[in-house]
Design an enzyme around this catalytic site. Structure first.
Site, PDB file in Angstrom:
ATOM      1  N   LYS A  53      12.078 -68.820 -14.159  1.00 35.18           N
ATOM      2  CA  LYS A  53      12.270 -70.373 -14.375  1.00 35.18           C
ATOM      3  C   LYS A  53      11.122 -70.596 -13.351  1.00 35.18           C
ATOM      4  CE  LYS A  53      16.942 -71.607 -13.550  1.00 35.18           C
ATOM      5  NZ  LYS A  53      18.367 -71.595 -12.961  1.00 35.18           N
ATOM      6  N   GLU A  90      20.809 -78.727 -13.781  1.00 35.66           N
ATOM      7  CA  GLU A  90      20.177 -77.738 -14.582  1.00 35.66           C
ATOM      8  C   GLU A  90      20.823 -77.418 -16.485  1.00 35.66           C
ATOM      9  OE1 GLU A  90      18.699 -73.817 -12.409  1.00 35.66           O
ATOM     10  OE2 GLU A  90      20.636 -74.425 -12.240  1.00 35.66           O
TER      11      GLU A  90
END
Length: 148
Positions: free
Chosen positions: A122, A44
Site C-alpha cells: 500500500k 479505505e
C-alpha cells in the site's frame, strides 16, 4: 544483504533461498497496480486506494523452454487475471487475506505451480511520516501449505 555478485537483495529474498523450491524455475510478475477497497478503515473501503502486487510462481519450465509452446507453461496473463480479480473484487480487511486468496487460487487453478510468493504493498497509506509503502508478503508451497 549482498549476494555473491554484489547485488543487494532483501532479507526476505535471502531467507527464501533456504527453500529448495526457490532454486528452481519461476514466473515473475512485478509492479502490478490495481485500485481496490481493502483495509480496516471505513475510508479505505469507501474511497479505495492503489495496491502494488508482486507474484512469483515456481514451476518446471524445461518443457516450455524446449517446445516453445505456451501449453507447456502457465501464462503470465492468467496469473495477472487472478491477482486483478482478487484486488478489484470484494473488500477484505487484511492484506494477509487478500494474499492468501491470490495464492490459493493460483495453486488450485494451476497444478504445475509448486509454490507461490505474493507481496502486496500500500504506497498511499497515511502513517504520520514518509514511506515508500507498507505491506505483506507470503510464501506458499504445495507440499507444505496446499491440500488439493
Amino acid at each position: 544483504m549482498a549476494d555473491n555478485k554484489g547485488i543487494i537483495i532483501s532479507t526476505s529474498e535471502a531467507s527464501l533461498n533456504n527453500f529448495k523450491i526457490t532454486k528452481g524455475d519461476r514466473l515473475i510478475l512485478r509492479g502490478l497496480k490495481f485500485h481496490g477497497y481493502h483495509g480496516v478503515h471505513l475510508k479505505e473501503k469507501e474511497m479505495g486506494q492503489t495496491f502494488l502486487v508482486d507474484v512469483d510462481a515456481w514451476l518446471d519450465l524445461r518443457a516450455a523452454g524446449k517446445s516453445d509452446d505456451l501449453n507447456d507453461t502457465v501464462s503470465y496473463t492468467a496469473i495477472y487475471r487472478i491477482a486483478r480479480e482478487v484486488l478489484t473484487g470484494p473488500s477484505h480487511d487484511l492484506l494477509e487475506s487478500v494474499a492468501e486468496e491470490i495464492s490459493s487460487k493460483i495453486m488450485i487453478e494451476y497444478h504445475r505451480i509448486t509454490a507461490v510468493r505474493v507481496k502486496i504493498a500500500k504506497p498511499d497509506v497515511v502513517v504520520g511520516g514518509p514511506i515508500d509503502y507498507l505491506g505483506i508478503e507470503i510464501f506458499r508451497s504445495r507440499d507444505k501449505d496446499v491440500t488439493i
